[in-house]
Enzyme design. Structure first.
Site, PDB file in Angstrom:
ATOM      1  N   ARG A  86      -5.424   6.696  -7.125  1.00  0.00           N
ATOM      2  CA  ARG A  86      -5.166   8.133  -7.074  1.00  0.00           C
ATOM      3  C   ARG A  86      -5.107   8.736  -8.473  1.00  0.00           C
ATOM      4  NH1 ARG A  86       0.168   8.094  -3.550  1.00  0.00           N
ATOM      5  NH2 ARG A  86      -0.093  10.383  -3.628  1.00  0.00           N
ATOM      6  N   THR A  93      -1.612   5.491   2.639  1.00  0.00           N
ATOM      7  CA  THR A  93      -2.845   4.699   2.575  1.00  0.00           C
ATOM      8  C   THR A  93      -2.855   3.713   3.737  1.00  0.00           C
ATOM      9  OG1 THR A  93      -2.919   4.865   0.158  1.00  0.00           O
ATOM     10  CG2 THR A  93      -4.203   3.107   1.174  1.00  0.00           C
ATOM     11  N   LEU A 109       0.856  -1.178   0.000  1.00  0.00           N
ATOM     12  CA  LEU A 109       0.000   0.000   0.000  1.00  0.00           C
ATOM     13  C   LEU A 109       0.893   1.230   0.000  1.00  0.00           C
ATOM     14  CD1 LEU A 109      -2.653  -0.941   2.742  1.00  0.00           C
ATOM     15  CD2 LEU A 109      -3.000  -0.960   0.262  1.00  0.00           C
ATOM     16  N   ASP A 110       0.409   2.332  -0.546  1.00  0.00           N
ATOM     17  CA  ASP A 110       1.159   3.585  -0.506  1.00  0.00           C
ATOM     18  C   ASP A 110       1.416   4.008   0.938  1.00  0.00           C
ATOM     19  OD1 ASP A 110       1.099   3.679  -3.256  1.00  0.00           O
ATOM     20  OD2 ASP A 110      -0.529   5.140  -3.364  1.00  0.00           O
ATOM     21  N   VAL A 111       2.430   4.834   1.137  1.00  0.00           N
ATOM     22  CA  VAL A 111       2.838   5.254   2.481  1.00  0.00           C
ATOM     23  C   VAL A 111       1.671   5.815   3.283  1.00  0.00           C
ATOM     24  CG1 VAL A 111       4.252   6.909   3.761  1.00  0.00           C
ATOM     25  CG2 VAL A 111       5.246   5.649   1.861  1.00  0.00           C
TER      26      VAL A 111
END
Length: 303
Positions: free
Chosen positions: A242, A142, A138-140
């Site tokens: 995103r 998120t 997952l993104d930082v």
């Protein structure tokens, strides 16, 4: 492929009882190999290694596989109060908080704490002698559940599911703008942005990316509205949600990289609220829910 019989872990060994189709045959070695590959679904790569290392044993009606060898963590343990959502001998699912990367940057020594560091600490404290292997990321900023494989068999089987798009992840997001109920599927290829190292963009030469959208609630109207949407992915491109929502004209609240405003929210308002996968051994469907974190619950109440 899966197997629904009984099993038990005994130290480094998985013990199963495959039945008379193996034990009653004349060539038991051949019968075992056929059962492992075609009934249990043991990946060929692992089967060859186990055969070479004498990690397959048949005694009476019991078949033993050395699936749980003692492994180095591979990551320096660093303690964090980890929230465990699901765990058994094959899988671990943990909550990833906002502001934490899943894995360390290979080129940075003593860098920021990551989820892999925290899982390594959890393994060490609980006497789990397994390598730290995340199945997805997952993104930082998120939040949501991240799946770990606790042995090579589980990793190979779960990687197969990822490639086949059989691991389902459902997200919830808050976006700027009045999302119409007719917006259902975003099917735009995504590639790198030549002008910004961190960004991705919709590009005709990019990789195929498909995001499905379900409208939840809308507060306000027009460009000043805020919408809550639920999202599922057919693909897993970097920053896919995103990029797609921004390109559609509905940037995530707080996502300054893709058109959101920092003042709207302290981070991108995106959370993985459900993860579904097939158990590596049994094939049973495992669904893991992850409650909205406090900041998103607060946002929802404010709206």
């Amino acid at each position: 492929m899966s197997w629904q019989g009984s099993w038990k872990r005994r130290g480094p060994w998985l013990e199963v009882t495959p039945g008379r189709e193996i034990t009653a045959g004349e060539n038991r070695v051949e019968a075992v190999d056929d059962w492992l590959l075609n009934r249990l679904g043991l990946p060929d790569k692992l089967w060859r290694r186990l055969r070479h290392e004498k990690g397959i044993e048949l005694t009476g009606d019991r078949l033993r596989l050395a699936l749980f060898p003692v492994m180095d963590l591979g990551v320096i343990p660093r303690w964090y109060d980890l929230k465990v959502l699901y765990e058994d001998d094959f899988c671990l699912v943990v909550h990833k908080p906002a502001g934490m990367a899943v894995h360390p940057d290979g080129g940075v020594k003593d860098g920021p704490l990551t989820l892999d560091h925290a899982v390594a600490s959890y393994y060490e404290i609980n006497g789990i002698h397994a390598a730290v292997r995340h199945v997805h990321r997952l993104d930082v900023d998120t939040t949501g559940p991240v799946l770990y494989a606790k042995n090579e068999f589980a990793l190979l089987k779960l990687d197969e599911q990822m490639r086949a798009k059989d691991i389902d992840r459902r997200y919830v997001a808050w976006v700027r703008g009045e999302v119409p109920a007719s917006l259902r599927t975003l099917d735009w290829p995504i590639g790198k942005d030549r002008h910004h190292k961190q960004r991705r963009r919709v590009s005709p030469t990019g990789q195929k990316a498909v995001t499905h959208v379900e409208l939840g609630e809308v507060w306000g109207s027009g460009s000043s509205a805020i919408s809550l949407v639920y999202l599922t992915l057919d693909t897993g491109r970097t920053h896919q949600i995103r990029v797609h929502l921004s390109h559609a004209g509905f940037p995530l609240l707080g996502d300054v990289l893709y058109g959101g405003r920092a003042a709207d929210f302290g981070r991108q308002a995106l959370h993985g609220e459900r993860l579904t996968f097939g158990h590596p051994l049994s094939g049973d469907t495992i669904t893991v829910a992850d409650a909205w974190p406090d900041d998103l619950q607060k946002l929802y109440k404010q709206l």
